[in-house]
Design a protein around this motif. Sequence first.
Motif, PDB file in Angstrom:
ATOM      1  N   ALA A 179      -4.574   5.719  10.713  1.00  0.00           N
ATOM      2  CA  ALA A 179      -4.594   5.059  12.018  1.00  0.00           C
ATOM      3  C   ALA A 179      -5.074   3.629  11.836  1.00  0.00           C
ATOM      4  O   ALA A 179      -5.987   3.367  11.062  1.00  0.00           O
ATOM      5  N   SER A 180      -4.447   2.727  12.565  1.00  0.00           N
ATOM      6  CA  SER A 180      -4.804   1.312  12.499  1.00  0.00           C
ATOM      7  C   SER A 180      -5.021   0.803  13.912  1.00  0.00           C
ATOM      8  O   SER A 180      -4.155   0.943  14.773  1.00  0.00           O
ATOM      9  N   ALA A 181      -6.192   0.214  14.142  1.00  0.00           N
ATOM     10  CA  ALA A 181      -6.498  -0.340  15.448  1.00  0.00           C
ATOM     11  C   ALA A 181      -6.972  -1.775  15.277  1.00  0.00           C
ATOM     12  O   ALA A 181      -7.570  -2.125  14.265  1.00  0.00           O
ATOM     13  N   THR A 182      -6.698  -2.599  16.268  1.00  0.00           N
ATOM     14  CA  THR A 182      -7.113  -3.996  16.254  1.00  0.00           C
ATOM     15  C   THR A 182      -8.260  -4.181  17.238  1.00  0.00           C
ATOM     16  O   THR A 182      -8.202  -3.683  18.363  1.00  0.00           O
TER      17      THR A 182
ATOM     18  N   GLY B  27      -6.877  -0.759  25.851  1.00  0.00           N
ATOM     19  CA  GLY B  27      -6.536   0.565  26.351  1.00  0.00           C
ATOM     20  C   GLY B  27      -5.444   1.267  25.569  1.00  0.00           C
ATOM     21  O   GLY B  27      -5.090   2.402  25.884  1.00  0.00           O
ATOM     22  N   LEU B  28      -4.896   0.617  24.569  1.00  0.00           N
ATOM     23  CA  LEU B  28      -3.797   1.213  23.808  1.00  0.00           C
ATOM     24  C   LEU B  28      -4.323   2.074  22.661  1.00  0.00           C
ATOM     25  O   LEU B  28      -5.335   1.744  22.042  1.00  0.00           O
ATOM     26  N   PRO B  29      -3.645   3.171  22.353  1.00  0.00           N
ATOM     27  CA  PRO B  29      -4.062   3.993  21.220  1.00  0.00           C
ATOM     28  C   PRO B  29      -3.747   3.281  19.905  1.00  0.00           C
ATOM     29  O   PRO B  29      -2.889   2.385  19.859  1.00  0.00           O
ATOM     30  N   PRO B  30      -4.424   3.669  18.821  1.00  0.00           N
ATOM     31  CA  PRO B  30      -4.126   3.043  17.524  1.00  0.00           C
ATOM     32  C   PRO B  30      -2.738   3.449  17.030  1.00  0.00           C
ATOM     33  O   PRO B  30      -2.183   4.465  17.458  1.00  0.00           O
TER      34      PRO B  30
ATOM     35  N   VAL C 117       0.357   6.559  11.310  1.00  0.00           N
ATOM     36  CA  VAL C 117       1.439   6.835  10.366  1.00  0.00           C
ATOM     37  C   VAL C 117       1.147   8.170   9.702  1.00  0.00           C
ATOM     38  O   VAL C 117       0.066   8.381   9.162  1.00  0.00           O
ATOM     39  N   ASP C 118       2.093   9.086   9.763  1.00  0.00           N
ATOM     40  CA  ASP C 118       1.982  10.375   9.084  1.00  0.00           C
ATOM     41  C   ASP C 118       2.780  10.282   7.793  1.00  0.00           C
ATOM     42  O   ASP C 118       3.996  10.077   7.822  1.00  0.00           O
ATOM     43  N   THR C 119       2.121  10.419   6.661  1.00  0.00           N
ATOM     44  CA  THR C 119       2.800  10.238   5.382  1.00  0.00           C
ATOM     45  C   THR C 119       3.853  11.312   5.122  1.00  0.00           C
ATOM     46  O   THR C 119       4.747  11.098   4.307  1.00  0.00           O
ATOM     47  N   ASP C 120       3.774  12.435   5.814  1.00  0.00           N
ATOM     48  CA  ASP C 120       4.809  13.463   5.651  1.00  0.00           C
ATOM     49  C   ASP C 120       6.161  12.975   6.153  1.00  0.00           C
ATOM     50  O   ASP C 120       7.200  13.487   5.749  1.00  0.00           O
TER      51      ASP C 120
ATOM     52  N   THR D 206       4.914   6.708   0.635  1.00  0.00           N
ATOM     53  CA  THR D 206       3.698   7.513   0.676  1.00  0.00           C
ATOM     54  C   THR D 206       2.777   7.148  -0.473  1.00  0.00           C
ATOM     55  O   THR D 206       1.569   6.970  -0.285  1.00  0.00           O
ATOM     56  N   ALA D 207       3.326   6.996  -1.664  1.00  0.00           N
ATOM     57  CA  ALA D 207       2.519   6.631  -2.829  1.00  0.00           C
ATOM     58  C   ALA D 207       1.904   5.250  -2.650  1.00  0.00           C
ATOM     59  O   ALA D 207       0.723   5.037  -2.955  1.00  0.00           O
ATOM     60  N   GLU D 208       2.671   4.299  -2.133  1.00  0.00           N
ATOM     61  CA  GLU D 208       2.169   2.937  -1.920  1.00  0.00           C
ATOM     62  C   GLU D 208       1.071   2.924  -0.865  1.00  0.00           C
ATOM     63  O   GLU D 208       0.037   2.281  -1.044  1.00  0.00           O
ATOM     64  N   LEU D 209       1.251   3.641   0.234  1.00  0.00           N
ATOM     65  CA  LEU D 209       0.239   3.693   1.276  1.00  0.00           C
ATOM     66  C   LEU D 209      -1.036   4.344   0.748  1.00  0.00           C
ATOM     67  O   LEU D 209      -2.141   3.863   1.013  1.00  0.00           O
ATOM     68  N   SER D 210      -0.910   5.401  -0.014  1.00  0.00           N
ATOM     69  CA  SER D 210      -2.078   6.061  -0.606  1.00  0.00           C
ATOM     70  C   SER D 210      -2.834   5.109  -1.518  1.00  0.00           C
ATOM     71  O   SER D 210      -4.067   5.062  -1.502  1.00  0.00           O
ATOM     72  N   ARG D 211      -2.102   4.330  -2.304  1.00  0.00           N
ATOM     73  CA  ARG D 211      -2.729   3.364  -3.206  1.00  0.00           C
ATOM     74  C   ARG D 211      -3.466   2.290  -2.406  1.00  0.00           C
ATOM     75  O   ARG D 211      -4.603   1.920  -2.723  1.00  0.00           O
ATOM     76  N   LEU D 212      -2.851   1.794  -1.343  1.00  0.00           N
ATOM     77  CA  LEU D 212      -3.471   0.761  -0.529  1.00  0.00           C
ATOM     78  C   LEU D 212      -4.734   1.259   0.181  1.00  0.00           C
ATOM     79  O   LEU D 212      -5.744   0.557   0.253  1.00  0.00           O
ATOM     80  N   VAL D 213      -4.673   2.486   0.694  1.00  0.00           N
ATOM     81  CA  VAL D 213      -5.843   3.057   1.362  1.00  0.00           C
ATOM     82  C   VAL D 213      -6.973   3.258   0.358  1.00  0.00           C
ATOM     83  O   VAL D 213      -8.130   2.930   0.629  1.00  0.00           O
ATOM     84  N   ALA D 214      -6.650   3.753  -0.825  1.00  0.00           N
ATOM     85  CA  ALA D 214      -7.672   3.961  -1.854  1.00  0.00           C
ATOM     86  C   ALA D 214      -8.325   2.639  -2.256  1.00  0.00           C
ATOM     87  O   ALA D 214      -9.529   2.582  -2.509  1.00  0.00           O
ATOM     88  N   ALA D 215      -7.557   1.568  -2.280  1.00  0.00           N
ATOM     89  CA  ALA D 215      -8.108   0.257  -2.628  1.00  0.00           C
ATOM     90  C   ALA D 215      -8.943  -0.320  -1.484  1.00  0.00           C
ATOM     91  O   ALA D 215      -9.913  -1.029  -1.720  1.00  0.00           O
TER      92      ALA D 215
END
Length: 54
Positions: free
Chosen positions: A4-7, A18-21, A24-27, A34-43
């Motif tokens: 989830a990403s919120a500003t 008032g907007l929800p974040p 992104v569901d990697t499934d 999915t691999a790139e997003l996992s790498r970015l989150v881990a970093a």
Amino acid sequence: MRVASATHGGPAAPVRAGLPPDVVDTDALPEGATAELSRLVAAAVPAASAAANT
């Protein structure tokens, strides 16, 4: 994994408050994305922890 990403803050804060974040569901992503997003989150997690400790 669900990401989830919120500003917060900035000139658009009252509009986005008032907007929800964005979620992104990697499934639902292609395997490469999915691999790139996992790498970015881990970093990002250690960087966010380090910033919170300063």
